[in-house]
Write a protein that holds these residues in place. Sequence first.
Motif, PDB file in Angstrom:
ATOM      1  N   VAL A 177      55.440  36.073  44.092  1.00 56.09           N
ATOM      2  CA  VAL A 177      54.382  35.245  44.661  1.00 56.09           C
ATOM      3  C   VAL A 177      53.747  34.335  43.604  1.00 56.09           C
ATOM      4  N   ARG A 178      54.154  34.526  42.349  1.00 57.00           N
ATOM      5  CA  ARG A 178      53.669  33.690  41.257  1.00 57.00           C
ATOM      6  C   ARG A 178      54.841  33.396  40.330  1.00 57.00           C
ATOM      7  N   ASN A 179      54.648  32.399  39.474  1.00 51.63           N
ATOM      8  CA  ASN A 179      55.675  32.077  38.482  1.00 51.63           C
ATOM      9  C   ASN A 179      55.060  32.188  37.092  1.00 51.63           C
ATOM     10  N   TYR A 180      54.530  33.372  36.803  1.00 53.66           N
ATOM     11  CA  TYR A 180      53.839  33.611  35.540  1.00 53.66           C
ATOM     12  C   TYR A 180      54.811  33.586  34.360  1.00 53.66           C
ATOM     13  N   ILE A 181      54.283  33.155  33.213  1.00 51.80           N
ATOM     14  CA  ILE A 181      54.989  33.412  31.954  1.00 51.80           C
ATOM     15  C   ILE A 181      54.273  34.607  31.324  1.00 51.80           C
ATOM     16  N   ALA A 182      55.062  35.611  30.930  1.00 51.68           N
ATOM     17  CA  ALA A 182      54.469  36.825  30.370  1.00 51.68           C
ATOM     18  C   ALA A 182      54.704  36.872  28.866  1.00 51.68           C
ATOM     19  N   VAL A 183      53.628  37.079  28.105  1.00 51.50           N
ATOM     20  CA  VAL A 183      53.769  37.336  26.666  1.00 51.50           C
ATOM     21  C   VAL A 183      53.579  38.829  26.453  1.00 51.50           C
ATOM     22  N   VAL A 184      54.667  39.494  26.091  1.00 50.33           N
ATOM     23  CA  VAL A 184      54.664  40.957  26.076  1.00 50.33           C
ATOM     24  C   VAL A 184      54.856  41.506  24.663  1.00 50.33           C
ATOM     25  N   LEU A 239      58.183  35.903  26.987  1.00 52.19           N
ATOM     26  CA  LEU A 239      58.254  35.925  25.525  1.00 52.19           C
ATOM     27  C   LEU A 239      57.878  37.326  25.072  1.00 52.19           C
ATOM     28  N   THR A 240      58.793  38.013  24.395  1.00 50.86           N
ATOM     29  CA  THR A 240      58.437  39.314  23.836  1.00 50.86           C
ATOM     30  C   THR A 240      58.067  39.113  22.371  1.00 50.86           C
ATOM     31  N   VAL A 241      57.073  39.852  21.936  1.00 49.08           N
ATOM     32  CA  VAL A 241      56.573  39.723  20.564  1.00 49.08           C
ATOM     33  C   VAL A 241      56.640  41.087  19.889  1.00 49.08           C
ATOM     34  N   GLU A 254      46.314  33.189  24.533  1.00 49.74           N
ATOM     35  CA  GLU A 254      45.047  32.454  24.604  1.00 49.74           C
ATOM     36  C   GLU A 254      45.287  30.963  24.389  1.00 49.74           C
ATOM     37  N   ALA A 255      46.085  30.652  23.372  1.00 47.55           N
ATOM     38  CA  ALA A 255      46.317  29.240  23.014  1.00 47.55           C
ATOM     39  C   ALA A 255      47.066  28.497  24.113  1.00 47.55           C
ATOM     40  N   THR A 256      47.884  29.223  24.868  1.00 48.57           N
ATOM     41  CA  THR A 256      48.712  28.560  25.878  1.00 48.57           C
ATOM     42  C   THR A 256      48.210  28.838  27.301  1.00 48.57           C
ATOM     43  N   LYS A 257      47.074  29.553  27.389  1.00 46.08           N
ATOM     44  CA  LYS A 257      46.443  29.873  28.679  1.00 46.08           C
ATOM     45  C   LYS A 257      47.386  30.603  29.646  1.00 46.08           C
ATOM     46  N   ILE A 258      48.072  31.589  29.108  1.00 50.87           N
ATOM     47  CA  ILE A 258      48.903  32.430  29.980  1.00 50.87           C
ATOM     48  C   ILE A 258      48.539  33.893  29.744  1.00 50.87           C
ATOM     49  N   ASN A 259      49.259  34.792  30.410  1.00 50.53           N
ATOM     50  CA  ASN A 259      48.863  36.199  30.402  1.00 50.53           C
ATOM     51  C   ASN A 259      49.587  37.039  29.355  1.00 50.53           C
ATOM     52  N   ALA A 260      48.802  37.807  28.593  1.00 47.45           N
ATOM     53  CA  ALA A 260      49.388  38.783  27.667  1.00 47.45           C
ATOM     54  C   ALA A 260      49.290  40.183  28.276  1.00 47.45           C
ATOM     55  N   PHE A 261      50.066  41.092  27.741  1.00 44.92           N
ATOM     56  CA  PHE A 261      50.132  42.466  28.248  1.00 44.92           C
ATOM     57  C   PHE A 261      49.862  43.469  27.119  1.00 44.92           C
TER      58      PHE A 261
END
Lengths: 94, 383
Positions: free
Chosen positions: B17-24, B79-81, B39-46
Amino acid sequence: MAGTRRYVVVDERDNVATVVEPLKKGDSVEVGSTKIRLLRDIPEGHKFALSMIPRGSYVVKYGEWIGRATADIAAGDHAHVHNVEDIVDEVRKL
Amino acid sequence: MRKTFKGYRRADGRAGVRNYIAVVPTVLCSVSVARSIAEATKINAFPHEGGCGQVGPEREHTSRILRGVVSHPNVGAVLTVGLSCEQVDAAKLAEAAGDKPTRHIRIHDAGGNTKAVKRGIELVNELKNEIKGAEHTRIGVEELTIATQCGSSDTGSGIASNPAVGAMADRLIELGGAIILGETGGLYGAAGLMARRAATKQIGDEIITMTDKLEVYYKRMGHSLREGNPTPGNIAGGLTTLVEKSLGGVRKGGTNTIQGILGPGEKTTSRGLWVMNTSHGIGSCAAADMLASGAQLLAYTTGGGNPIGNPLAPVVKITATRRTIERLDDIIDFDASPVLRGEETVKECGDRLLDEMIAVANGKKVQAEKTRHTAFAIGDVAL
């Protein structure tokens, strides 16, 4: 269902109602065709008996047993921890 | 008429239902870098605290939830970190995302925190470009799996908002969808009732057993689940027994037959009502367990006004308490108070709630998304 009401009976099998605004001792509430006079103040969110619940019998809400009366609870009386005990072990086995 | 929403069809066949980019982040050591990138790219971290120094079931639990996150249908790119020396490997975790754009970085390889953040931001911008043109597809509501939860509960939760979620659940299942009811501790006092509603005796026995195990766990520490439950606040609010509290909680699942018991993060294998034996910890851990299994939405009832959103799915906040709606208008999404006032039946409210859930599936932003409020946590493994 229409209009503003002061209590909720969740299931037709229930013998208690939950009040959605504080009610006063002596207030009269209509439940179906009968009138019940409240025997105590009932704070918001608390329950009063819709009919006499004899000591040892079940208090019913959601159409399910939620506890057992530890004293006779007259219609219009406050049903809470002072006159209702938990029956968690009993109902977990069913 | 068939109810549909505009969603995203993923390569594995599931619908998002969404097309989120996840920073994991793979491990606590890389959480800070992941947060800075997000934060810098205004997307969601986990952010989470697992990923290293874990053994057996704990290690497997972290891994299952993280794999559930990257492969989730609401996630369009990952993106996995990593750091580089931890148990969960950044490249392997990215592979678990399946056929969607992914990148991975490791802080050691990048040359430190600052360089990792800088590189991470570049990679997220690449991912943003790659998923920019993602096409919407019309998808039937039968493909929705909705998780349910409650927090900051009050009187209205048990007699109005939870029953309204239950009515929504029944309607969604009637249309072919699936519902997950979690929060094992909350099931305790209603386990007998839930067991009677199980599809088989074995599933019913499992419900009793999993809640028994929870009580044994507390007993080992010299405590009991019943201790102070209902809480003093519950009692002041009018809840009399633990049974009453549990019955009010499980109303969220509706009245259907229970198809089976899921472990944390485990996928449903059919439509209908499922119970998940969620892990210990704060509510966000149970939310992570249910959503990581692939549920696309979370229906969350709250009397007092719980603010928590989730990085993996829109969280629809439902209350029956007028005061809460008036005071906390950037937290609450749905007003179930007409049920309390007798202006709407529970069923009518449930139908209206399902329409709201579909609108959110269709792209309508929930308050937690608008205010960018998210929380994520991986709990201790379920017993």
